[in-house]
Design a protein around this motif. Structure first.
Motif, PDB file in Angstrom:
ATOM      1  N   THR A 233      32.380 -30.608 -35.364  1.00 42.91           N
ATOM      2  CA  THR A 233      31.108 -31.053 -35.415  1.00 42.91           C
ATOM      3  C   THR A 233      32.193 -32.677 -35.283  1.00 42.91           C
ATOM      4  OG1 THR A 233      29.588 -30.579 -36.946  1.00 42.91           O
ATOM      5  CG2 THR A 233      29.846 -32.837 -36.933  1.00 42.91           C
ATOM      6  N   LEU A 234      33.102 -33.071 -36.075  1.00 45.57           N
ATOM      7  CA  LEU A 234      34.182 -33.866 -36.370  1.00 45.57           C
ATOM      8  C   LEU A 234      34.964 -33.859 -34.629  1.00 45.57           C
ATOM      9  CD1 LEU A 234      35.938 -33.532 -39.219  1.00 45.57           C
ATOM     10  CD2 LEU A 234      35.204 -34.979 -39.339  1.00 45.57           C
ATOM     11  N   LYS A 235      35.028 -33.207 -34.358  1.00 47.19           N
ATOM     12  CA  LYS A 235      35.570 -32.800 -32.285  1.00 47.19           C
ATOM     13  C   LYS A 235      34.859 -33.700 -31.348  1.00 47.19           C
ATOM     14  CE  LYS A 235      38.342 -28.806 -32.138  1.00 47.19           C
ATOM     15  NZ  LYS A 235      38.327 -27.416 -31.912  1.00 47.19           N
ATOM     16  N   GLU A 236      33.148 -33.422 -32.009  1.00 47.63           N
ATOM     17  CA  GLU A 236      32.177 -34.522 -31.198  1.00 47.63           C
ATOM     18  C   GLU A 236      32.327 -35.741 -31.201  1.00 47.63           C
ATOM     19  OE1 GLU A 236      30.749 -33.104 -28.466  1.00 47.63           O
ATOM     20  OE2 GLU A 236      31.609 -30.958 -28.574  1.00 47.63           O
ATOM     21  N   GLU A 237      32.453 -35.809 -33.127  1.00 50.90           N
ATOM     22  CA  GLU A 237      32.363 -37.095 -33.247  1.00 50.90           C
ATOM     23  C   GLU A 237      33.537 -38.557 -32.294  1.00 50.90           C
ATOM     24  OE1 GLU A 237      29.904 -36.243 -37.660  1.00 50.90           O
ATOM     25  OE2 GLU A 237      32.029 -36.849 -37.293  1.00 50.90           O
ATOM     26  N   VAL A 238      34.906 -37.413 -32.201  1.00 49.06           N
ATOM     27  CA  VAL A 238      35.590 -38.168 -32.171  1.00 49.06           C
ATOM     28  C   VAL A 238      36.143 -38.535 -30.757  1.00 49.06           C
ATOM     29  CG1 VAL A 238      36.532 -37.753 -34.001  1.00 49.06           C
ATOM     30  CG2 VAL A 238      37.502 -36.631 -32.276  1.00 49.06           C
ATOM     31  N   ARG A 239      35.329 -37.488 -30.164  1.00 53.35           N
ATOM     32  CA  ARG A 239      35.769 -37.425 -28.342  1.00 53.35           C
ATOM     33  C   ARG A 239      35.668 -38.483 -27.364  1.00 53.35           C
ATOM     34  NH1 ARG A 239      33.950 -32.241 -25.202  1.00 53.35           N
ATOM     35  NH2 ARG A 239      33.503 -32.066 -26.942  1.00 53.35           N
ATOM     36  N   ASP A 240      34.447 -39.180 -28.349  1.00 56.78           N
ATOM     37  CA  ASP A 240      35.053 -40.631 -27.031  1.00 56.78           C
ATOM     38  C   ASP A 240      35.574 -41.686 -27.364  1.00 56.78           C
ATOM     39  OD1 ASP A 240      33.644 -38.947 -24.412  1.00 56.78           O
ATOM     40  OD2 ASP A 240      31.993 -39.595 -26.250  1.00 56.78           O
ATOM     41  N   ALA A 241      35.708 -41.823 -28.180  1.00 60.73           N
ATOM     42  CA  ALA A 241      36.439 -42.701 -29.767  1.00 60.73           C
ATOM     43  C   ALA A 241      37.727 -43.261 -28.861  1.00 60.73           C
ATOM     44  CB  ALA A 241      36.331 -41.752 -31.172  1.00 60.73           C
ATOM     45  N   ASP A 242      37.578 -44.765 -29.000  1.00 61.30           N
ATOM     46  CA  ASP A 242      39.037 -45.182 -29.060  1.00 61.30           C
ATOM     47  C   ASP A 242      39.193 -45.683 -30.487  1.00 61.30           C
ATOM     48  OD1 ASP A 242      38.884 -45.929 -26.196  1.00 61.30           O
ATOM     49  OD2 ASP A 242      36.733 -46.824 -26.657  1.00 61.30           O
ATOM     50  N   VAL A 243      39.001 -45.571 -31.359  1.00 60.38           N
ATOM     51  CA  VAL A 243      39.342 -46.184 -33.330  1.00 60.38           C
ATOM     52  C   VAL A 243      38.644 -45.268 -34.225  1.00 60.38           C
ATOM     53  CG1 VAL A 243      39.859 -48.157 -34.330  1.00 60.38           C
ATOM     54  CG2 VAL A 243      39.800 -48.394 -31.739  1.00 60.38           C
ATOM     55  N   LEU A 244      39.001 -44.754 -34.296  1.00 57.13           N
ATOM     56  CA  LEU A 244      38.359 -44.196 -36.070  1.00 57.13           C
ATOM     57  C   LEU A 244      39.264 -45.167 -36.895  1.00 57.13           C
ATOM     58  CD1 LEU A 244      39.414 -40.323 -35.272  1.00 57.13           C
ATOM     59  CD2 LEU A 244      37.120 -41.275 -34.580  1.00 57.13           C
ATOM     60  N   ILE A 245      37.923 -45.034 -37.786  1.00 59.55           N
ATOM     61  CA  ILE A 245      37.833 -45.620 -39.261  1.00 59.55           C
ATOM     62  C   ILE A 245      37.566 -44.340 -40.171  1.00 59.55           C
ATOM     63  CG2 ILE A 245      37.576 -47.301 -41.227  1.00 59.55           C
ATOM     64  CD1 ILE A 245      36.585 -49.633 -38.502  1.00 59.55           C
ATOM     65  N   LEU A 246      38.698 -44.480 -41.357  1.00 59.15           N
ATOM     66  CA  LEU A 246      38.550 -43.093 -42.184  1.00 59.15           C
ATOM     67  C   LEU A 246      39.037 -43.051 -43.719  1.00 59.15           C
ATOM     68  CD1 LEU A 246      40.154 -40.086 -41.889  1.00 59.15           C
ATOM     69  CD2 LEU A 246      40.147 -41.837 -40.672  1.00 59.15           C
ATOM     70  N   ALA A 247      38.564 -43.318 -44.966  1.00 61.73           N
ATOM     71  CA  ALA A 247      39.171 -43.531 -46.136  1.00 61.73           C
ATOM     72  C   ALA A 247      40.038 -42.548 -46.457  1.00 61.73           C
ATOM     73  CB  ALA A 247      38.022 -43.360 -46.680  1.00 61.73           C
ATOM     74  N   ASN A 248      39.073 -40.860 -47.479  1.00 62.28           N
ATOM     75  CA  ASN A 248      40.402 -40.150 -48.131  1.00 62.28           C
ATOM     76  C   ASN A 248      40.041 -38.910 -47.246  1.00 62.28           C
ATOM     77  OD1 ASN A 248      38.307 -39.765 -49.318  1.00 62.28           O
ATOM     78  ND2 ASN A 248      38.735 -39.789 -50.738  1.00 62.28           N
ATOM     79  N   MET A 249      39.323 -38.655 -46.394  1.00 59.60           N
ATOM     80  CA  MET A 249      38.250 -37.429 -45.519  1.00 59.60           C
ATOM     81  C   MET A 249      40.170 -37.189 -44.755  1.00 59.60           C
ATOM     82  SD  MET A 249      36.067 -38.222 -42.728  1.00 59.60           S
ATOM     83  CE  MET A 249      36.014 -36.323 -42.069  1.00 59.60           C
TER      84      MET A 249
END
Length: 220
Positions: free
Chosen positions: A41-57
Motif C-alpha cells: 500500500t505504501l509503495k502505491e501511495e508514494v509512487r508518484d510523490a515528489d514530496v513525502l510528509i510523515l511523523a513517526n511511522m
C-alpha cells in the motif's frame, strides 16, 4: 508537484484544509492517506510523490523502490531512525526533521519519569488502590542524587537544567564539549554509568549509538 502526507499530524482538520488550500492554490497536488504498515500500500501511495510528509511511522527501505519522482522527505518529528536515511541519500532525496519542536515537553516528561520511579509512585498507587499501607516501599528525592545525561543536545541540556534546579548533581556524556552552568562535570561513558543514580538517554539512534547501552555497559 505532488505532495503526499502519509499519516495524521494530529492537527485540527480545519488547519489541514487551510494548508491544503494554500498548496493547491500554488499549483501543487496534496494527497492525504491514513497511516498504514502495509508495504504494498505504501509503495502505491508514494509512487508518484515528489514530496513525502510523515511523523513517526516507520518507512521501510523497499517503499522507495518505485518512488522515482521523490526528491524530499519531511519528517514532522525529532528523530529520523524510522526512515531509510541511507537509501534516501543514495537516491539524492533530501531529508529534514522538526528538531526542537518538543524540547520542553520531552525534558519535562523525562523528569516526571525520574520522580515516578524515585518515589515509587506506581507501586504505592497500586498498594493504595488495594487498601494496603506502603510497607517497605521507601522512595527518595532527586536532591543530592546524581543524574547522568547521555547526549547533551537541546533536550538533554534542558533535562539537565531541570534536574539541577531540583538539587541533583548532573553529569553529562557528549561527543563535543559542553559549556553550561547546570552540568557539573562532563565525563566518559564508563564514569557516567558508574556514578549516576539515574541515567537519561538523549542520543539519536545511529550506527554509532546503536547498542551503546547494554549488558556490557552495566557489568562494567
Amino acid at each position: 508537484m505532488n505532495i503526499v502526507l502519509l499519516e495524521s499530524l494530529g492537527i485540527p482538520q480545519g488547519l489541514l484544509d487551510s494548508y491544503r488550500s494554500q498548496i493547491e492554490a500554488a499549483g501543487h497536488r496534496f494527497t492525504v492517506y491514513e497511516r498504514t504498515s502495509d508495504v504494498d500500500t505504501l509503495k502505491e501511495e508514494v509512487r508518484d510523490a515528489d514530496v513525502l510528509i510523515l511523523a513517526n511511522m516507520p518507512l521501510p527501505d523497499s517503499v522507495l523502490d518505485q518512488a522515482d519522482h521523490l526528491r524530499y522527505i519531511d519528517v514532522a518529528f525529532t528523530g529520523v531512525d524510522h526512515i531509510p536515511v541511507k537509501e534516501a541519500l543514495h537516491r539524492s532525496i533530501a531529508i529534514s526533521n522538526a528538531s526542537g519542536y518538543a524540547t520542553e515537553s520531552v525534558a519535562e516528561l523525562a523528569i516526571a519519569m525520574m520522580i515516578l520511579l524515585a518515589r515509587k509512585v506506581p507501586a504505592l498507587q497500586q498498594a493504595c488502590r488495594e487498601g494496603k499501607a506502603k510497607g517497605r516501599l521507601e522512595g527518595w528525592t532527586l536532591q543530592n542524587r546524581t543524574v547522568g545525561i547521555a547526549g547533551a543536545g537541546k533536550i538533554g541540556l534542558r533535562t539537565a537544567q531541570l534536574a539541577k534546579s531540583m538539587g541533583a548533581r548532573v553529569l553529562a556524556f557528549n561527543r563535543s564539549q559542553v559549556h553550561c552552568d547546570w552540568i557539573d562535570e562532563q565525563v566518559p561513558l564508563d564514569k557516567l554509568l558508574q556514578e549516576s543514580d539515574i541515567l537519561s538517554l538523549h542520543l539519536p539512534l545511529t550506527d554509532q549509538t546503536r547498542g551503546l547501552i547494554g549488558k556490557r555497559s552495566w557489568s562494567a
